[in-house]
Every structure is written in structure tokens, then in C-alpha cells.
Design a protein around this motif. Structure first.
Motif, mmCIF file in Angstrom:
data_model
loop_
_atom_site.group_PDB
_atom_site.id
_atom_site.type_symbol
_atom_site.label_atom_id
_atom_site.label_comp_id
_atom_site.label_asym_id
_atom_site.label_seq_id
_atom_site.Cartn_x
_atom_site.Cartn_y
_atom_site.Cartn_z
ATOM 1 N N ARG A 16 35.696 49.639 37.067
ATOM 2 C CA ARG A 16 34.572 49.894 37.982
ATOM 3 C C ARG A 16 33.914 51.232 37.664
ATOM 4 O O ARG A 16 32.678 51.347 37.688
ATOM 5 C CB ARG A 16 35.075 49.863 39.427
ATOM 6 C CG ARG A 16 34.028 50.249 40.459
ATOM 7 C CD ARG A 16 34.490 49.896 41.874
ATOM 8 N NE ARG A 16 33.804 50.655 42.899
ATOM 9 C CZ ARG A 16 32.561 50.446 43.309
ATOM 10 N NH1 ARG A 16 31.850 49.473 42.759
ATOM 11 N NH2 ARG A 16 32.017 51.188 44.250
ATOM 12 N N SER A 34 28.956 39.890 42.703
ATOM 13 C CA SER A 34 29.726 40.848 43.489
ATOM 14 C C SER A 34 29.848 42.230 42.834
ATOM 15 O O SER A 34 29.760 43.247 43.543
ATOM 16 C CB SER A 34 31.112 40.285 43.828
ATOM 17 O OG SER A 34 31.836 39.951 42.667
ATOM 18 N N PRO A 35 30.027 42.351 41.501
ATOM 19 C CA PRO A 35 30.083 43.700 40.929
ATOM 20 C C PRO A 35 28.774 44.461 41.101
ATOM 21 O O PRO A 35 28.779 45.686 41.287
ATOM 22 C CB PRO A 35 30.395 43.447 39.451
ATOM 23 C CG PRO A 35 31.053 42.097 39.425
ATOM 24 C CD PRO A 35 30.340 41.323 40.491
ATOM 25 N N TRP A 65 38.042 41.077 37.339
ATOM 26 C CA TRP A 65 37.455 40.265 38.415
ATOM 27 C C TRP A 65 38.363 39.078 38.669
ATOM 28 O O TRP A 65 39.135 38.671 37.807
ATOM 29 C CB TRP A 65 36.069 39.785 37.982
ATOM 30 C CG TRP A 65 35.288 38.993 39.001
ATOM 31 C CD1 TRP A 65 34.518 39.501 40.002
ATOM 32 C CD2 TRP A 65 35.154 37.565 39.081
ATOM 33 N NE1 TRP A 65 33.921 38.470 40.712
ATOM 34 C CE2 TRP A 65 34.299 37.268 40.160
ATOM 35 C CE3 TRP A 65 35.688 36.503 38.347
ATOM 36 C CZ2 TRP A 65 33.969 35.970 40.526
ATOM 37 C CZ3 TRP A 65 35.360 35.202 38.703
ATOM 38 C CH2 TRP A 65 34.504 34.947 39.776
ATOM 39 N N ASP A 100 34.520 44.854 41.211
ATOM 40 C CA ASP A 100 33.686 44.730 42.408
ATOM 41 C C ASP A 100 34.400 45.270 43.644
ATOM 42 O O ASP A 100 34.110 44.865 44.770
ATOM 43 C CB ASP A 100 33.257 43.278 42.640
ATOM 44 C CG ASP A 100 34.441 42.331 42.847
ATOM 45 O OD1 ASP A 100 35.595 42.786 42.779
ATOM 46 O OD2 ASP A 100 34.195 41.134 43.076
#
Length: 475
Positions: free
Chosen positions: A49, A242-243, A344, A378
């Protein structure tokens, strides 16, 4: 008027309330992003991330520079240093005001409150905008003026409020004050990039343009069948946004606007696929409201306090086997390896592995919550905490404690041919679709770490013995 815009999880130019307002009422704009080592370590933030954020910062810095807006990158060791760092930069840049988009978890709220106090004391105006939600926290209340603990009731009121809120947002960046283009100084960013992560480039190209391309592709193809395909991990049935929502390279308002356009303006009728996806956007809002209205969840506490009586196991060896995808339960191992390899995990499988950890292995849900945040690209505290507490039957609108997913049944239902398992558990690739979900002994693959039937029964009995307080049932 000169405005300093502090970027956090809102790394985009379009539909950015703090930035857009600065463009309207400012003669000049400066921008800043702060990397806090203490924050990254204590929350935590996954390396994948971080890399994703840094790639977004490179693109954002260049895009702002083209508009004559300089993005300053600051590095601090502790959160206590942030107010002084912001004030010093604002004064150096001769800024009259600071714009931020609100973040709702408790630590972030306190941090922003301290920054606001420091700046206001120095005569700098601080303006806070809502960006991570469609309906801001505080607007969803029951008849007694209290926040909801149950999603269904929350959704009813949310729909009433959302139709009255201006969710529509511009697809392009605002008109910025005229300025000479500058060059983004990424020297600090290169230092932050010390540990590259190939998973980002392979699976998650950075940028606002990429986010919108994914949104468009999803609207053009899979969204109308989303209700039918979203639970099948071997199928490309989800938006994979979502990320991008997590780092803010696209906004939930932009997602909602696109969905409503496809659905002819209908919110909860029309295409079942579209309304199912809108429902997921409402869930995202719900969990952001929860951390605002019930800050105890930000302190490692369960929403349903009576569940803290549960005798969670503290078995680090068993937990490590779960983390590494070595439990002997194929669908669980495939999901955990997907997380390790891509950063993920498919949403259906997040529920499956979370229930397996808490209901079969009886490991504390907080261990799993922390592991996910340390690995997910995410990772969003509100959504992650909400999902884990739902699965562990400790949170708002939680799954009843006697509801325990059987991972083998889930595997047979949602990966019937075993394609997903074969992709991530190659040791079992030779098995047919009947045996792959619950295989016979296979050389190189562990036997099941736990008896699913016996452990389920034990967990239900343990939950049933807890001293439940009726006042905590919620509304």
C-alpha cells in the motif's frame, strides 16, 4: 488568499472538495503530503500500500506542477510533530488557510484537531471537507437522534439523506488559479521508494486515470451481472476499485454517479447488479460512520463488549499457518496466498478466512485484523475493522455467533471447478473438481489444521455461555 491543501487519502485532482474549494476562493495554492513513520508502524500500513501511495504521489505531483501548484513532501517521525510541521510550511509559503478532507478514525481525528488548533492559534483559517463518504457522519440518525448499529436500518435513512445530498461530481479537475507551471521535486519520494514492490505494477497500476478506466470498464461490462458473479473468486466479477478508493484516486461519489447513470437514476430499483453494487458503497459509508459514532472500535475493542469474554486462543504457530496459507483447507490457503502474492483478496474469501480464523481456530479477531492491514493494498481501517468484527460476531450488525461459514461448502459453491484453488495452491492442481475442495492426503500439502465440525460446535457453545447484556443489541 493563498491556501495550503494537505493531501492524505485523497490523491486526485477531480472531485476533491478541499482542492476544488481552494481553486474557487484562492489566488494561489500550495500542496503538502506528510509521511509519518510512527503512523505507518502503529496502525499498520502494508508495504504494498505504501508503494501504491508513493506511485500515486509521483503522478499527483506532476499533475499539480503542470497547474503551477507545488507539492511538498514532508517526513516526520511521530504524529506529535505534524502540527508544527504543517504550521511551519504554511508560514514559509505565506498561506492564509489550510484545507483538508476529513478522516474519521479516532487517531486521525485527534491529529487533525491538533493541527487545526495549532494553525488557528497562528491566525491560519482551517477548513474541513467531507470526501471519503457520500453522506457525511452525523446525518444518519434514528428517531431518538442516535446512530444506527444495524446496517439495514442505516441504509433506509441513508437513502433518504443521499437523494437530498449533492453526490454528483465533476469528472475533470477544477479551474485552478493562473500560475506558471513548475517542476515536482521527487527527491524525497525516491528515498521513500527504497523498497519497490513488483505487485503494484503487475496488478495495480497507479493513478486517477487508471481508476476511472477501471470504473468505466466495470460499468460497461460486469456491473449488470455483479449480483451473480461477485462471489466467485475465479471470475472477474468485481470492480477491483477498492485500492483506488482506499488511496482516494477516485471518490465514492464518482462511483455512485457512474452507477446511477447506468441504472437510469434509480437508487434501489432497476438493475439488480447495479443496486447490489450501490449497496456495497453504502456499506463503505456505514463503516466510516461507525468509527465516528463509536470510537471505541478504534481502540482495539469489540463493538459488542460482552464478546471480550470469549476465551480467544493465543496460538502463534497456528496463526502463522493461517497467515502463510498452510492450514490444509484449500480455499482458505488459496485466499491467504492470493493476499501474499497480490496484496489483495476477493471479498467473499475475506469473510471465509476471517470466520475460519475466529470460529474454527478461535484465534482473536484482532490478530487477523492487524495481519490484513499489514498486507492489504486496499487497507482501510473502517472497512477492515467492520468486516472483521462482522465475521467474528463482535461488531455492529454482526453475523450471529451461530452463523459459521463452512469453508469447504463455500469452496464448492463459489469455486465449483477448483480454478481459483489450482491457481494459488498448485500442490492440488492435479486433483479433480470433486476432491480438490477436501483433498485426500497429498504429498507436500498439510493435513487440515482443525476439524471443521467439532470446532464449529465448540465455538457456538462458548459464545452461548457468554454473559450477554441486552442493552448491547443495538438498533
Amino acid at each position: 488568499m493563498k491556501t495550503l491543501v494537505w493531501f492524505r487519502n485523497d490523491l486526485r485532482l477531480s472531485d476533491n472538495p478541499a482542492l476544488s474549494r481552494a481553486a474557487i476562493d484562492s489566488d494561489a495554492i500550495e500542496a503538502v503530503y506528510i509521511h509519518c513513520h510512527e503512523y505507518v508502524k502503529s496502525h499498520p500500513v502494508a508495504p504494498v500500500r505504501l508503494h501504491f501511495i508513493f506511485e500515486h504521489l509521483q503522478l499527483l505531483g506532476d499533475e499539480l506542477a503542470a497547474q503551477g501548484i507545488s507539492l511538498t513532501l514532508l517526513e516526520v517521525k511521530t504524529a506529535k510533530e505534524i502540527p508544527a510541521a504543517i504550521l511551519k510550511l504554511a508560514q514559509q509559503k505565506s498561506c492564509d488557510q489550510l484545507h483538508i478532507n476529513a478522516e474519521y478514525p479516532l487517531d486521525e481525528f485527534v491529529r487533525d484537531k491538533n493541527v487545526a488548533a495549532t494553525c488557528k492559534a497562528a491566525g491560519i483559517i482551517v477548513r474541513r471537507f467531507h470526501d471519503r463518504v457520500i453522506v457525511p457522519p452525523g446525518m444518519i440518525r434514528n428517531g431518538q437522534g442516535l446512530p444506527y448499529k444495524v446496517f439495514t436500518a442505516f441504509k433506509r435513512t441513508w437513502l433518504q439523506q443521499a437523494t437530498a445530498v449533492s453526490w454528483a461530481s465533476p469528472s475533470s479537475a477544477p479551474a485552478f488559479p493562473k500560475a506558471v507551471a513548475c517542476k515536482f521535486d521527487n527527491a524525497v519520494l525516491k528515498k521513500w521508494f527504497a523498497e519497490a514492490d513488483d505487485r503494484v505494477a503487475a496488478h495495480w497500476p497507479a493513478g486517477e486515470a487508471e481508476a476511472h478506466e477501471r470504473l468505466k470498464d466495470f460499468m460497461d461490462t460486469a456491473i449488470r451481472h455483479y449480483h451473480e458473479t461477485r462471489d466467485f473468486p475465479a471470475t472477474e466479477g468485481t470492480s477491483t476499485l477498492s485500492p483506488y478508493l482506499a488511496v482516494g484516486s477516485i471518490s465514492p461519489r464518482q462511483c455512485l454517479g457512474a452507477a446511477l447513470h447506468v441504472n437510469g437514476g434509480e437508487w434501489d430499483t432497476g438493475s439488480e447488479g447495479v443496486t447490489t453494487w450501490i449497496n456495497e458503497l453504502i456499506w463503505r459509508d456505514f463503516y466510516q460512520h461507525v468509527v465516528t459514532d463509536f470510537p471505541q472500535v478504534c481502540k482495539h475493542n469489540p463493538m459488542q463488549t460482552y464478546t471480550d469474554q470469549f476465551p480467544w486462543r493465543k496460538d502463534e504457530k497456528v496463526f502463522e499457518r493461517w497467515c502463510q496459507g498452510q492450514t490444509g483447507i484449500p480455499i482458505v490457503d488459496a485466499a491467504m496466498r492470493q493476499l501474499l502474492q497480490t496484496g489483495w483478496m476477493h471479498n467473499r474469501l475475506r469473510m471465509v478466512v476471517a470466520m475460519f480464523l475466529t470460529k474454527n481456530l478461535q484465534i482473536d479477531w484482532r490478530w487477523g485484523e492487524h495481519w490484513f492491514m499489514s498486507r492489504l493494498i486496499d487497507g482501510d481501517f473502517a472497512a477492515n475493522n467492520g468486516g472483521w468484527q462482522w465475521s467474528a460476531s463482535t461488531g455492529t450488525d454482526a453475523a450471529p455467533y451461530f452463523r459459521v461459514f463452512n469453508p469447504v461448502s463455500q469452496s464448492r459453491k463459489f469455486d465449483p471447478d477448483g480454478h481459483f484453488i489450482r491457481q494459488y495452491v498448485p500442490e492440488l492442481a492435479h486433483l479433480d473438481k470433486k476432491n480438490i475442495h477436501q483433498p485426500p492426503p497429498v504429498n507436500g500439502y498439510p493435513l487440515p489444521i482443525v476439524d471443521l465440525v467439532v470446532s464449529r460446535k465448540q465455538t457456538i457453545e462458548l459464545f452461548g455461555k457468554l454473559d450477554r447484556k441486552p442493552a448491547e443489541t443495538g438498533n
